[in-house]
Write a protein that holds these residues in place. Structure first.
Motif, mmCIF file in Angstrom:
data_model
loop_
_atom_site.group_PDB
_atom_site.id
_atom_site.type_symbol
_atom_site.label_atom_id
_atom_site.label_comp_id
_atom_site.label_asym_id
_atom_site.label_seq_id
_atom_site.Cartn_x
_atom_site.Cartn_y
_atom_site.Cartn_z
ATOM 1 N N TYR A 1 61.280 -8.934 -14.974
ATOM 2 C CA TYR A 1 61.966 -10.008 -15.744
ATOM 3 C C TYR A 1 63.466 -10.406 -15.330
ATOM 4 C CZ TYR A 1 59.300 -9.918 -20.273
ATOM 5 O OH TYR A 1 58.769 -10.348 -21.453
ATOM 6 N N HIS B 1 59.227 -0.458 -18.169
ATOM 7 C CA HIS B 1 60.284 -1.208 -18.847
ATOM 8 C C HIS B 1 61.495 -0.888 -18.233
ATOM 9 C CE1 HIS B 1 57.239 -3.159 -21.341
ATOM 10 N NE2 HIS B 1 58.167 -3.343 -22.216
ATOM 11 N N MET C 1 53.800 -0.616 -19.878
ATOM 12 C CA MET C 1 52.682 -1.680 -20.016
ATOM 13 C C MET C 1 52.123 -2.148 -18.894
ATOM 14 S SD MET C 1 53.306 -5.095 -22.078
ATOM 15 C CE MET C 1 52.125 -6.460 -22.700
ATOM 16 N N SER C 2 52.618 -1.845 -17.749
ATOM 17 C CA SER C 2 51.958 -2.220 -16.430
ATOM 18 C C SER C 2 50.924 -1.262 -16.220
ATOM 19 C CB SER C 2 53.158 -1.878 -15.461
ATOM 20 O OG SER C 2 52.551 -2.164 -13.965
ATOM 21 N N ALA D 1 52.035 -9.897 -21.385
ATOM 22 C CA ALA D 1 52.138 -10.467 -19.978
ATOM 23 C C ALA D 1 51.186 -11.450 -19.842
ATOM 24 C CB ALA D 1 51.637 -9.140 -19.090
ATOM 25 N N THR E 1 55.779 -12.042 -15.199
ATOM 26 C CA THR E 1 55.103 -10.949 -15.943
ATOM 27 C C THR E 1 53.358 -10.909 -15.714
ATOM 28 O OG1 THR E 1 54.645 -12.223 -18.028
ATOM 29 C CG2 THR E 1 56.481 -10.945 -18.069
ATOM 30 N N GLY F 1 48.271 -1.766 -21.543
ATOM 31 C CA GLY F 1 48.128 -2.195 -20.103
ATOM 32 C C GLY F 1 46.641 -1.961 -19.675
ATOM 33 N N ARG G 1 62.837 -5.600 -16.721
ATOM 34 C CA ARG G 1 61.317 -5.009 -17.144
ATOM 35 C C ARG G 1 60.419 -5.541 -16.245
ATOM 36 N NH1 ARG G 1 60.380 -6.466 -23.036
ATOM 37 N NH2 ARG G 1 61.672 -8.215 -22.581
ATOM 38 N N TRP H 1 53.183 3.294 -24.052
ATOM 39 C CA TRP H 1 54.551 3.246 -24.655
ATOM 40 C C TRP H 1 55.160 4.319 -25.165
ATOM 41 C CZ3 TRP H 1 55.796 -2.210 -27.771
ATOM 42 C CH2 TRP H 1 55.360 -3.246 -26.817
ATOM 43 N N THR I 1 56.497 -5.628 -16.747
ATOM 44 C CA THR I 1 55.196 -5.518 -17.409
ATOM 45 C C THR I 1 54.009 -5.854 -17.077
ATOM 46 O OG1 THR I 1 55.640 -7.757 -18.512
ATOM 47 C CG2 THR I 1 56.594 -5.814 -19.435
#
Length: 417
Positions: free
Chosen positions: A354, A314, A297-298, A86, A379, A258, A337, A272, A339
């Motif tokens: 995304y 994602h 990942m956020s 990101a 991102t 993240g 996605r 993940w 992120t």
């Protein structure tokens, strides 16, 4: 801008990082190097940092978003690399400007009109900067992929000091009580957490437990007495605070990439392994886990007033979860996605995707209020300053493929009404 002083030009030789993605580092690690300390920032309080403060909650209850959104300006060339992490997010200065780093290795301060006040640079620019700065002591603190933590003067961009800590830094620094905390990557061993004196740049604390190239952003919860950070080894690590003794580690099924947020005695974060977690800060026990249809990942935004957690995945959805139980209150599908982190601004949730849009959602229902479309893969985390929204996007694939018509990533200001 005044001429650069001796401290601004001292420093050690940069080195190139190899590998196509974060964690793919192959060369031997380098030793920490001495700082240049003939210029030091003053010792005062914090002004702003990633996700709004040490607990990384991402909540700004008094902020208001535009009602008639218009892109007022774009500055291109902030992000030009293909690294999938990101991108760094804008952070506001006390007087209404924004500081924006990029993967070019440059840090810029912009006025609300889009004028560049100053530009500073790190010493190695192969992957540049992905972390969002902390602003304190009239100083911009930021880590870079040359493995160094930097302190730049907020007014001029002049460098106060550079502290070499490892082989790469992809996380965002956190500031509290005169110390800057940051996760660092090594080739071997492959990770550490550091505390660095904000005035002198000297290392005051170090722990090498986090491994596999950590670039999660740490949270400090003074009420719970904990400092916590995630790592690519799949563990959430906790230390007592402020004495920084190791407390516990909580294992997930995959990397924690993240930021971590804290609230009500708990840590909230994504993995993940496709889950969002709530973990007790006292003993590291799992309180709940919510499964999504994609990697997470956020970093969560956690709102105490409504007891709600907002987080992206994602799987392209932004989730609103009950903070106590993890029950899903609503979801919004962006079509790409997510992120970056959601930001709660008053009655709205802002999140980039995304799919080439930055969205503003109604906080209570998840309904779309408006979106800035066709801007690129967003991102970074949106930030609201004086009623305007700032965010950054990635370089377009055409640009990365060498197309002269391709678009480098930029920083945007959205205002209006």
């Amino acid at each position: 801008m005044p001429p650069r002083s001796r401290r601004a030009v001292l420093g050690t030789a940069a080195f190139a990082l190899t590998g196509a993605v974060t964690g793919c580092l192959a060369a031997p690690r380098t030793d920490p190097e001495p700082i240049d300390d003939d210029g030091r920032p003053p010792s005062t309080g914090a002004t702003a940092q990633f996700r709004g403060g040490p607990r990384r909650q991402g909540i700004f209850p008094d902020a208001t978003v535009p009602t008639d959104p218009t892109v007022e300006w774009v500055h291109r060339g902030v992000n030009t690399g293909d690294h999938t992490a990101a991108k760094a997010s804008p952070v506001p200065t006390p007087d209404g400007d924004v500081v924006v780093p990029g993967d070019t290795g440059e840090v810029r301060r912009f006025t609300p009109d889009g004028d560049v006040v100053w530009t500073a640079a790190v010493e190695e620019t192969a992957r540049g900067i992905h972390g969002t700065p902390a602003l304190a002591n009239g100083t911009v603190y930021v880590g870079a992929y040359d493995g160094a933590l930097y302190a730049f003067d907020l007014e001029t961009g002049e460098r106060f000091w550079r502290r070499k800590l490892g082989d790469a830094i992809g996380s965002s620094p956190g500031y509290h009580d005169g110390v800057v905390y940051i996760a660092v990557e090594y080739y071997e061993p492959s990770g550490a957490m550091f505390g660095v004196d904000a005035v002198t740049g000297e290392v005051v604390w170090e722990d090498r437990r986090p491994t596999d190239h950590p670039h999660s952003t740490a949270a400090v919860d003074r009420e719970a007495g904990r400092l916590v950070v995630g790592a690519n080894d799949g563990h959430l690590y906790a230390w007592t605070y402020p004495d920084r003794s190791f407390a516990w580690a909580f294992e997930t099924g995959d990397a924690i990439k993240g930021p971590v947020a804290t609230h009500d005695g708990s840590a909230f974060f994504g993995s993940w392994d496709r889950r969002v977690y709530r973990v007790d800060l006292a003993d590291g026990s799992r309180e709940w886990a919510v499964e999504t249809d994609g990697r997470v990942m956020s970093g969560p935004a956690v709102e105490a007033a409504t007891d709600t957690v907002y987080v992206g995945s994602h799987d392209s959805r932004c989730y609103a979860l009950d903070a106590a139980t993890g029950a899903v209150r609503w979801t919004f599908d962006t079509g790409g996605r997510i992120t970056g982190c959601p930001t709660v601004a008053g009655d709205h949730v802002l999140v980039g995707s995304y799919d080439g849009s930055c969205y503003t959602l109604e906080k209570g229902t998840g309904d779309r209020a408006w979106a800035v479309d066709g801007v690129g893969e967003v991102t970074s985390t949106p930030v609201v300053v004086d009623g305007a929204v700032y965010f950054a996007d990635r370089a377009a694939e055409a640009y990365l493929d060498g197309d002269a018509e391709g678009r480098p990533g930029g920083v945007y200001k959205v205002g209006g009404g």
